[in-house]
Design an enzyme around this catalytic site. Structure first.
Site, mmCIF file in Angstrom:
data_model
loop_
_atom_site.group_PDB
_atom_site.id
_atom_site.type_symbol
_atom_site.label_atom_id
_atom_site.label_comp_id
_atom_site.label_asym_id
_atom_site.label_seq_id
_atom_site.Cartn_x
_atom_site.Cartn_y
_atom_site.Cartn_z
ATOM 1 N N ARG A 170 0.814 -1.229 0.000
ATOM 2 C CA ARG A 170 0.000 0.000 0.000
ATOM 3 C C ARG A 170 0.848 1.281 0.000
ATOM 4 N NH1 ARG A 170 -3.358 -3.555 -0.417
ATOM 5 N NH2 ARG A 170 -5.269 -3.881 0.781
ATOM 6 N N LEU A 171 2.126 1.156 -0.397
ATOM 7 C CA LEU A 171 2.992 2.349 -0.444
ATOM 8 C C LEU A 171 2.866 2.963 -1.835
ATOM 9 C CD1 LEU A 171 6.081 0.848 1.432
ATOM 10 C CD2 LEU A 171 4.151 2.134 2.360
#
Ligand SMILES: Cc1cc2nc3c(=O)[nH]c(=O)nc-3n(C[C@H](O)[C@H](O)[C@H](O)COP(=O)(O)O)c2cc1C
Length: 192
Positions: A170-171
């Protein structure tokens, strides 16, 4: 500095090559005069330095909302690429000759359909719509089907475009472009 319109074209080319269908499909959000939002899918039928063009019935719900409030937003989500593009801006009309040219490129059945549909208004029964369609088929028998006056093109002239790329854990990466008063763009990043 990257030109967001060129970046959009590069992503759109990849989407057209990779998406199983409807790479040109975009969600188009409007809001009425009271600020109540609504959203629906439309097809992108032209993109260049002027903006993002689509076609619809000007007497539809979206047509009414754009007449009351010309601000709109678009969202592309290309699932197989794991990318989204968010676009915000102001709507202007597509020139009549450009709309005529696009209308003429549609199938005859679709052109007749544009005459038969009172888009977004209540319909008593499917049979009624089919009867209206058949009536128009008979009316245009042996004739050219011109563009109805209510069937128009709209162009969203962007002032904010964000490119979102999926990254592990989720970066994600978010690149934001904001239009400057001089017509150039300022690029920055946003936290995911
Ligand atoms: C993939 C997809 C593409 C669509 N493209 C268009 C389009 O280009 N123009 C259009 O008027 N409606 C299009 N529609 C139908 C709209 O989503 C919507 O049902 C219709 O325009 C009425 O919306 P409104 O009541 O908000 O005006 C599309 C629907 C889907 C699912």
């Amino acid at each position: 500095m990257t030109d967001p319109n060129a970046l959009f074209e590069a992503w759109f080319d990849e989407a057209r090559a990779g998406e199983p269908n409807d790479a040109e499909a975009m969600a188009m959000a409007t809001a009425d005069a009271a600020g109540r939002p609504s959203v629906r899918m439309v097809l992108l039928k032209g993109h260049d330095g002027r903006g993002f063009a689509f076609y619809t019935n000007a007497e539809s719900r979206k047509g009414d909302e754009l007449a009351a409030n010309p601000r709109a937003a678009l969202l592309f989500h290309w699932k197989s690429l794991r990318r989204q593009v968010r676009v915000e801006g102001t709507i202007e009309p597509v020139a009549a000759d450009e709309a005529d040219a696009y209308f003429a490129s549609r199938s005859r059945d679709a052109r007749i359909g544009a005459w038969a549909s009172d888009q977004s208004r209540p319909l008593e029964s499917r049979d009624l719509f089919e009867a209206r369609y058949a009536k128009r088929v008979a009316e245009f028998e042996g004739k050219d089907v011109p563009r109805p006056g209510h069937w128009r093109g709209y162009r969203l002239v962007p002032d904010r475009i964000e490119f979102w790329t999926d990254r592990p854990h989720r970066l994600h990466e978010r690149r934001l472009f904001i239009l400057n008063p001089d017509g150039g763009w300022t690029e920055s990043l946003l936290y995911p």
